[in-house]
Design an enzyme around this catalytic site. Structure first.
Site: not given
Ligand code: OAD
Length: 463
Positions: A89, A144
């Site tokens: 972290y 989160h």
């Molecule tokens: P993810 O890493 O799962 O997904 C990232 C998303 O961002 C994907 O859908 C990509 O297609 C998109 N992406 C990548 N580059 C981008 C850009 N330049 N502009 C827009 N979108 C882009 O991340 P999260 O969905 O946020 O939870 O993950 C959700 C949660 O899972 C996090 O908050 C965390 C994680 O494990 C906890 O820690 C509880």
């Protein structure tokens, strides 16, 4: 208030792409009550250089082993190896500190200030880039958590900032010695009350959302009242964010999804009315959507006689009204519409658009009269005080003569006002309850003197 741009051949430029439909979707959404809600995930910070979770760079490494976040971001793993989890972290906190908010974070922060309590942000990101861009904390739900903060792992109340000393280069060594010392926390990571380990203030995969730390109930309530939901850069793999998307679509909340890749959220909006999947990066789409949301609250002053005199083209009034834009009618200044006569302007507006639309029903007199009165008031944001005769509004009244030979016979007063009446048919004007002109006598200034002064000034200018 926005002056209509010179709308040359507007129709020829209307395209059928989804982007062309966006202003209308957003304008209709913002005409609803309730907040404009943004839901953001790791993708919005990708362009700041913060790795996403499920991108290929998103694996967690401890020793020589690669982990998925779901294996390590757990209370159970922290119980087994608190120092190792802290090292990871602290590494992430250093990455976040080194990153800067990007255009998308900044655009959202600007909108937050413009919309005030009509704005709300729900973010899954623990990187703190939204608050650093200036989004007010009270309008931001970090569902989160935020890795810049820590709390007692045994549940003592309160949050503390992660001490700066832990970000120094020798901090990892100190944590390793904590591992070797058999689990007692080093001084900086011991709870001041119970001496147990402090832990990062984040939500882990084997934990539950709650209201006190993560605004669970408030987030769901916000969706129920939202005018618009904009989902940016998230896969929809975690519980609350996906619930937010599903709930919004079920309740008919207009929803826009921004992501370079199709995913659970884009599938949710597919084929739904008043929604769009905007495929592309946050840096591309968020500033555009934010600009449209800002403009949706604005009104347009349409000045067709000025457009005619200056050969500026013809605005697509019927299309703009159908799209939900707030239109008011204006004369523009004396240089481009000399007599400043609103009755003339109404007549020209109606006839011009019937000609352009090739349809005598396209611009009803009632529509034109409304643009000249309540439409103008609404486009200035004063629709609750001006523009119609109603109890509680300002007493702004004109008395119009309708019995002259030119006005006879009278069939329909609204049609008469638009097609027959002229400015000098107005007999009496009352502004905010005060009589300004009675039976064509101006009571508040010396009309003869004003005319003489104007002529004198014009004569000076001509010499
Ligand atoms: P993810 O890493 O799962 O997904 C990232 C998303 O961002 C994907 O859908 C990509 O297609 C998109 N992406 C990548 N580059 C981008 C850009 N330049 N502009 C827009 N979108 C882009 O991340 P999260 O969905 O946020 O939870 O993950 C959700 C949660 O899972 C996090 O908050 C965390 C994680 O494990 C906890 O820690 C509880």
């Amino acid at each position: 208030m926005v002056l209509a741009p010179a709308p040359m051949r507007y129709r020829a430029r209307v395209s059928s792409t989804r982007e062309a439909a966006l202003p209308a979707i957003i304008a209709r959404a913002l005409a609803r009550p309730g907040p404009c809600l943004f839901l953001t995930g790791a993708g919005i910070s990708a362009e700041s250089g913060v790795p996403t979770f499920r991108g290929k760079e998103g694996y967690w490494v401890v020793g020589s082993r690669h982990y998925h976040p779901e294996e390590l971001a757990t209370r159970a793993a922290f119980g087994r190896m608190p120092a190792a989890i802290w090292r990871w972290y602290l590494h992430r906190l250093r990455v976040c500190r080194g990153a800067q908010p990007n255009l998308a974070h900044q655009a959202i922060a600007g909108l937050a200030h413009a919309l005030g309590d009509r704005f709300l942000l729900i973010t899954q990101n623990v990187d703190g880039l939204h608050p650093r861009a200036g989004t007010p904390r009270e309008r931001t739900y970090e569902v989160h958590g935020n890795i810049a903060w820590m709390r007692c792992s045994r549940g003592c109340e309160g949050l503390a900032l992660v001490p700066e000393e832990l970000l120094a280069s020798d901090a990892a060594e100190r944590l390793e010695s904590a591992d070797r010392a058999g689990g007692a926390p080093p001084p900086l990571l011991g709870c001041a009350r119970c001496a147990a380990w402090m832990r990062p203030h984040v939500l882990w995969f084997d934990e539950h959302y709650d209201e006190a730390s993560f605004r669970f109930d408030s987030s769901l309530r916000a969706v129920d009242s939202a005018a618009l939901l904009v989902v940016v850069g998230t896969t929809g793999t975690t519980n609350l964010p996906l619930q937010i998307g599903e709930r919004a679509v079920r309740r008919g909340v207009p929803t826009l999804v921004i992501n370079p890749e199709p995913n659970a959220f884009s599938a949710l909006v597919q084929g739904q009315p008043e929604t769009a999947f905007l495929q592309g990066t946050a840096g591309h789409w968020v500033p555009r959507v934010v600009a449209l949301v800002r403009d949706a609250g604005a009104g347009v002053a349409v000045n067709p006689e000025s457009n005619l005199k200056l050969a500026s083209g013809v605005p697509d009034i019927a299309g703009w009204l159908a799209a939900g834009l707030k239109l008011g009618l204006g004369t523009d200044g004396a240089a481009s519409n000399n007599d400043l006569d609103m009755f003339d302007t109404m007549r020209t507006t109606a006839m011009l658009h019937m000609l352009i639309d090739d349809d005598p029903r396209s611009m009803p007199a009632q529509t034109v009269l409304e643009m000249a009165t309540i439409g103008g008031a609404r486009s200035l944001g004063l629709g609750d005080r001006l523009g119609s005769l109603e109890p509680g509004k300002l007493a702004d009244v004109i008395v119009v003569r309708m019995d002259t030979a030119r006005q006879t016979p009278l069939y329909n007063p609204v049609s008469h006002l638009v097609y027959v009446t002229r400015g000098d048919d107005v007999r009496t004007s009352i502004i905010n309850g005060k009589v300004i002109m009675r039976d064509r006598q101006v009571l508040t200034l010396d009309a003869a003197k004003v005319i003489a002064d104007a002529n004198a000034m014009a004569a000076c200018k001509n010499h």
